[in-house]
Design a protein around this motif. Structure first.
Motif, PDB file in Angstrom:
ATOM      1  N   ALA A 150       0.782  -1.237   0.000  1.00  0.00           N
ATOM      2  CA  ALA A 150       0.000   0.000   0.000  1.00  0.00           C
ATOM      3  C   ALA A 150       0.814   1.289   0.000  1.00  0.00           C
ATOM      4  N   ARG A 151       2.064   1.250   0.432  1.00  0.00           N
ATOM      5  CA  ARG A 151       2.886   2.464   0.470  1.00  0.00           C
ATOM      6  C   ARG A 151       4.024   2.428  -0.559  1.00  0.00           C
ATOM      7  N   LEU A 152       4.172   1.302  -1.233  1.00  0.00           N
ATOM      8  CA  LEU A 152       5.306   1.135  -2.150  1.00  0.00           C
ATOM      9  C   LEU A 152       5.200   1.978  -3.417  1.00  0.00           C
ATOM     10  N   TRP A 153       4.025   2.514  -3.719  1.00  0.00           N
ATOM     11  CA  TRP A 153       3.860   3.408  -4.867  1.00  0.00           C
ATOM     12  C   TRP A 153       4.862   4.560  -4.814  1.00  0.00           C
ATOM     13  N   ALA A 154       5.268   4.945  -3.617  1.00  0.00           N
ATOM     14  CA  ALA A 154       6.129   6.120  -3.446  1.00  0.00           C
ATOM     15  C   ALA A 154       7.501   5.939  -4.092  1.00  0.00           C
ATOM     16  N   PHE A 155       7.969   4.706  -4.224  1.00  0.00           N
ATOM     17  CA  PHE A 155       9.284   4.505  -4.839  1.00  0.00           C
ATOM     18  C   PHE A 155       9.322   5.005  -6.277  1.00  0.00           C
ATOM     19  N   LYS A 156       8.187   5.011  -6.962  1.00  0.00           N
ATOM     20  CA  LYS A 156       8.123   5.531  -8.334  1.00  0.00           C
ATOM     21  C   LYS A 156       8.099   7.060  -8.349  1.00  0.00           C
ATOM     22  N   GLN A 157       7.799   7.680  -7.207  1.00  0.00           N
ATOM     23  CA  GLN A 157       7.666   9.133  -7.118  1.00  0.00           C
ATOM     24  C   GLN A 157       8.889   9.800  -6.477  1.00  0.00           C
ATOM     25  N   GLU A 211       0.242   2.886 -11.584  1.00  0.00           N
ATOM     26  CA  GLU A 211       1.564   3.187 -12.142  1.00  0.00           C
ATOM     27  C   GLU A 211       2.612   2.219 -11.587  1.00  0.00           C
ATOM     28  N   MET A 212       2.531   1.918 -10.298  1.00  0.00           N
ATOM     29  CA  MET A 212       3.475   0.975  -9.694  1.00  0.00           C
ATOM     30  C   MET A 212       3.367  -0.395 -10.374  1.00  0.00           C
ATOM     31  N   PHE A 213       2.148  -0.871 -10.612  1.00  0.00           N
ATOM     32  CA  PHE A 213       1.960  -2.174 -11.238  1.00  0.00           C
ATOM     33  C   PHE A 213       2.270  -2.153 -12.736  1.00  0.00           C
TER      34      PHE A 213
END
Length: 185
Positions: free
Chosen positions: A95-102, A172-174
């Motif tokens: 749930a918080r891993l999206w941030a690595f792309k940002q 975006e993460m996926f």
């Protein structure tokens, strides 16, 4: 959750305390657990609370005399690592891993606390991050740890059930999933 509610908070000299107590939910009452993120003054940072259906995350007070481990490298707080059940890992721990792309390349360390104290990072967690193209090291906090620079992303989950949903940052993460990685996963 509105798109503008999803953000990354940056904390200096912040602390993470692992889960040490878990009261299981039963039919009559919900469960609760400790663990979480604390500001430099040892107050609980609400943005680091874990949302989990049927449970309340209630971080305990930190003893100011306790000597923490120290991590100097920039890290991203990723919440509770569901390290026994693959399905729970997929819908709760990503749930918080999206941030690595940002975030900038400086942030390469994913910090979790373990759902089951004493368990290690399961191979499936490493494989999933690899498939998603997230080249990061996963580290479990096992005792009070102080971080010089801690990014705390919003958990992109349903506010009632704590389950990951299709926010644009999650999509975006996926979208970075690499076919053929992790042994054909």
């Amino acid at each position: 959750m509105a798109a503008d509610d999803v953000r990354v908070d940056f904390l200096r000299k912040a602390y993470v305390l692992p889960l040490t107590q878990l009261k299981l939910a039963n039919g009559a009452s919900g469960g609760e657990f400790d663990g979480g993120v604390y500001r430099s003054d040892l107050s609980v940072f609400d943005g680091g609370l874990q949302i989990k259906s049927g449970y309340k995350n209630r971080p305990v007070e930190i003893d100011p005399a306790q000597r923490p481990d120290e991590i100097e490298e920039p890290a991203v707080f990723c919440g509770m690592l569901q390290n026994e059940h693959f399905g729970h890992f997929m819908v709760e721990s990503l749930a918080r891993l999206w941030a690595f792309k940002q975030l900038s390349e400086r942030y390469k360390l994913a910090v979790f606390y373990s759902r089951i104290p004493g368990f290690q990072v399961p191979r499936f967690a490493v494989d999933v991050l690899d498939v998603l193209g997230l080249r990061t090291e996963i580290r479990l906090v096992k005792r009070l740890t102080r971080f010089e620079d801690l990014a705390v992303p919003t958990a992109v989950v349903g506010r009632e059930n704590g389950v990951l949903y299709g926010h644009p940052f999650v999509r975006e993460m996926f979208s970075g999933a690499e076919s053929g990685s992790a042994g054909g996963m």
